[in-house]
Design a protein around this motif. Structure first.
Motif, PDB file in Angstrom:
ATOM      1  N   PHE A 180      98.938 -35.703   4.003  1.00  0.00           N
ATOM      2  CA  PHE A 180      99.376 -35.215   2.700  1.00  0.00           C
ATOM      3  C   PHE A 180      99.435 -36.363   1.698  1.00  0.00           C
ATOM      4  N   ASP A 181      99.348 -36.009   0.432  1.00  0.00           N
ATOM      5  CA  ASP A 181      99.303 -37.022  -0.626  1.00  0.00           C
ATOM      6  C   ASP A 181     100.643 -37.719  -0.823  1.00  0.00           C
ATOM      7  N   THR A 182     101.735 -36.975  -0.634  1.00  0.00           N
ATOM      8  CA  THR A 182     103.057 -37.547  -0.884  1.00  0.00           C
ATOM      9  C   THR A 182     103.943 -37.423   0.351  1.00  0.00           C
ATOM     10  N   GLU A 184     106.984 -36.497   0.269  1.00  0.00           N
ATOM     11  CA  GLU A 184     107.769 -35.271   0.122  1.00  0.00           C
ATOM     12  C   GLU A 184     107.023 -34.062   0.691  1.00  0.00           C
ATOM     13  N   GLU A 185     105.717 -34.020   0.440  1.00  0.00           N
ATOM     14  CA  GLU A 185     104.917 -32.908   0.950  1.00  0.00           C
ATOM     15  C   GLU A 185     104.815 -32.977   2.473  1.00  0.00           C
ATOM     16  N   TYR A 187     106.973 -34.336   4.453  1.00  0.00           N
ATOM     17  CA  TYR A 187     108.309 -34.000   4.967  1.00  0.00           C
ATOM     18  C   TYR A 187     108.510 -32.487   4.977  1.00  0.00           C
ATOM     19  N   HIS A 188     108.042 -31.832   3.934  1.00  0.00           N
ATOM     20  CA  HIS A 188     108.185 -30.375   3.842  1.00  0.00           C
ATOM     21  C   HIS A 188     107.542 -29.689   5.048  1.00  0.00           C
ATOM     22  N   TYR A 189     106.322 -30.075   5.380  1.00  0.00           N
ATOM     23  CA  TYR A 189     105.621 -29.416   6.482  1.00  0.00           C
ATOM     24  C   TYR A 189     106.166 -29.851   7.843  1.00  0.00           C
TER      25      TYR A 189
END
Length: 232
Positions: A180-182, A184-185, A187-189
């Motif tokens: 993922f690019d970030t 945060e993204e 971490y979300h998944y």
């Protein structure tokens, strides 16, 4: 400690001169002089906890009771520096639970029988909570509680997130969930997958755990802002 009733060398009442002013009856003057009359409100457990007076025992048949073991371990995590790690940083026990009798009554009222051990958790009901108290804690199966363990690392990233090139890999156990690019993204998944596993595990206990404990577990939401390993 002072004598408040004297009826001979073998029959005195004494009162301890502390915040509780507890009275111990029918003691001997000899034990009074030798300082051998014990105060149940002395803070003898790690300098903060006291046994108090009530129905709950610290030992039965020569073994510490489950109430006492759980209470003492809770105090150990909070007040013995060598036993602390980042999950217990700044952790404290509320004033009423420094009294073993009060804690044991709460534990007894919230206990439910399972094949494994129950653990006291302070920060599933309220994320980032640092206070052990009857309002903030739940009793939870050990297997479920371990799912919320967040081991410290020195990477500046949440566990399960790895920097790769100009992006971030999200992993859960040995499964790669994607790049993922970030952070945060990623971490979300990663936490989305983790929550799916937690809910699946909680469902195994759905008919065993109290309904309110089950609801607290399955409604828990991970937030990267609360992750102590993450450095923004």
């Amino acid at each position: 400690m002072k004598i408040i009733r004297y009826d001979g060398w073998e029959d005195i009442d004494v009162q301890f001169q502390d915040e509780f002013y507890y009275i111990k009856e029918r003691q001997t003057y000899s034990n009074f002089k030798k300082g051998e009359i014990k105060n149940p409100y002395d803070r003898t457990v790690f300098g903060v906890g006291y046994v108090g007076v009530g129905e709950y025992k610290t030992k039965e048949n020569g073994r510490f009771t489950i109430y006492y073991q759980q209470w003492k371990n809770m105090l150990l995590r909070c007040y013995v520096k060598a036993e602390r790690h980042h999950a217990y940083e700044n952790a404290k026990v509320c004033k009423e639970w420094l009294n073993f009798q009060v804690f044991a009554k709460w534990y007894d009222e919230h206990y439910y029988k399972i094949k494994e051990s129950l653990q006291i958790d302070k920060d599933i009901k309220y994320s980032c909570n640092t206070i052990y108290s009857p309002q903030t804690c739940i009793l939870i199966p050990q297997r479920i509680n371990l799912m919320f363990t967040n081991k410290p690392n020195n990477c500046g990233l949440p566990n399960g997130i790895v920097r790769q090139g100009n992006g971030y890999l999200a992993k859960y156990n040995h499964e790669c969930l994607g790049k993922f690019d970030t952070v945060e993204e990623a971490y979300h998944y990663q936490t989305k997958k983790k929550k799916e596993v937690i809910v699946e595990l909680a469902n195994e206990y759905k008919n065993i755990m109290p309904e309110y404990v089950y609801d607290i577990v399955v409604k828990y939401e991970f937030d990267i802002r609360n992750d102590k390993n993450y450095v923004a």
